[in-house]
Design a protein around this motif. Structure first.
Motif, PDB file in Angstrom:
ATOM      1  N   TYR A 298      22.985 -19.651 134.088  1.00 41.01           N
ATOM      2  CA  TYR A 298      22.926 -18.332 133.463  1.00 41.01           C
ATOM      3  C   TYR A 298      22.619 -17.234 134.481  1.00 41.01           C
ATOM      4  CZ  TYR A 298      23.554 -19.353 128.547  1.00 41.01           C
ATOM      5  OH  TYR A 298      24.094 -19.676 127.338  1.00 41.01           O
ATOM      6  N   ASN A 299      21.903 -17.575 135.551  1.00 39.03           N
ATOM      7  CA  ASN A 299      21.629 -16.583 136.592  1.00 39.03           C
ATOM      8  C   ASN A 299      22.864 -16.287 137.438  1.00 39.03           C
ATOM      9  OD1 ASN A 299      18.962 -16.185 135.883  1.00 39.03           O
ATOM     10  ND2 ASN A 299      18.219 -17.792 137.246  1.00 39.03           N
ATOM     11  N   LYS A 300      23.734 -17.265 137.622  1.00 38.19           N
ATOM     12  CA  LYS A 300      24.899 -17.094 138.490  1.00 38.19           C
ATOM     13  C   LYS A 300      26.144 -16.594 137.757  1.00 38.19           C
ATOM     14  CE  LYS A 300      23.478 -20.474 141.885  1.00 38.19           C
ATOM     15  NZ  LYS A 300      23.806 -21.673 142.635  1.00 38.19           N
ATOM     16  N   VAL A 301      26.284 -16.963 136.488  1.00 37.86           N
ATOM     17  CA  VAL A 301      27.481 -16.630 135.731  1.00 37.86           C
ATOM     18  C   VAL A 301      27.082 -15.761 134.535  1.00 37.86           C
ATOM     19  CG1 VAL A 301      29.473 -17.592 134.502  1.00 37.86           C
ATOM     20  CG2 VAL A 301      28.478 -18.848 136.400  1.00 37.86           C
ATOM     21  N   ASN A 302      27.956 -14.904 134.111  1.00 41.48           N
ATOM     22  CA  ASN A 302      27.717 -14.034 132.967  1.00 41.48           C
ATOM     23  C   ASN A 302      27.348 -14.876 131.729  1.00 41.48           C
ATOM     24  OD1 ASN A 302      27.788 -12.171 130.890  1.00 41.48           O
ATOM     25  ND2 ASN A 302      29.775 -11.321 131.475  1.00 41.48           N
ATOM     26  N   PRO A 303      26.192 -14.591 131.091  1.00 40.42           N
ATOM     27  CA  PRO A 303      25.767 -15.389 129.937  1.00 40.42           C
ATOM     28  C   PRO A 303      26.766 -15.415 128.778  1.00 40.42           C
ATOM     29  CG  PRO A 303      23.958 -14.029 130.703  1.00 40.42           C
ATOM     30  CD  PRO A 303      25.172 -13.618 131.474  1.00 40.42           C
ATOM     31  N   HIS A 304      27.522 -14.335 128.591  1.00 39.58           N
ATOM     32  CA  HIS A 304      28.531 -14.323 127.525  1.00 39.58           C
ATOM     33  C   HIS A 304      29.603 -15.379 127.778  1.00 39.58           C
ATOM     34  CE1 HIS A 304      26.793 -10.264 127.143  1.00 39.58           C
ATOM     35  NE2 HIS A 304      27.003 -10.454 125.854  1.00 39.58           N
ATOM     36  N   ILE A 305      30.027 -15.472 129.023  1.00 41.90           N
ATOM     37  CA  ILE A 305      31.067 -16.434 129.379  1.00 41.90           C
ATOM     38  C   ILE A 305      30.554 -17.858 129.212  1.00 41.90           C
ATOM     39  CG2 ILE A 305      32.464 -17.315 131.293  1.00 41.90           C
ATOM     40  CD1 ILE A 305      32.603 -14.396 132.311  1.00 41.90           C
TER      41      ILE A 305
END
Length: 128
Positions: A72-79
């Motif tokens: 979640y820190n590295k990638v957009n949480p929506h995605i």
């Protein structure tokens, strides 16, 4: 301080998290045991073999939990959340085409991973 009109956006996030938890964990994961007799009869497998499917889902979920925060820190949480929901949903639908128990076990890994990405751990992270 002036009061802004409208509803606080946190309530929308809370409602969306409630729907995610009710749908993924409540309906899908907890209702799998309702299909014990029909699936075991259709595939000619033992109840223990089908119960292992539910255990693999839980194990896959548990194994993914330590990595969710970093993801979640590295990638957009929506995605991440939408991807997890789509993966779990597609895997649940694919169970209807599974010819034997081995396919159930493989899909159990996908369901477990997807349910963590769009279920209880995801809503906890999103609420924070």
């Amino acid at each position: 301080m002036t009061k802004k009109s409208g509803i606080y956006y946190g309530w929308f996030l809370c409602f969306a998290s409630m729907l995610m938890l009710a749908g993924e964990t409540g309906i899908f994961i907890n209702c799998a045991s309702q299909f014990l007799k029909p699936v075991t009869a259709a595939l000619s497998i033992s109840r223990a073999q089908f119960s292992l499917f539910v255990s693999i889902v839980a194990f896959a979920s548990m194994a993914m939990c330590p990595f969710i925060g970093k993801l979640y820190n590295k990638v957009n949480p929506h995605i991440v959340t939408v991807t997890g929901g789509v993966l779990a949903g597609c895997a649940w639908m694919a169970l209807s085409f599974a010819p034997d128990i081995k396919v159930f076990y493989i899909l159990a890994l996908v369901i477990g991973g997807g349910s963590v990405l769009a279920g209880s751990v995801a809503s906890t992270i999103l609420m924070n």
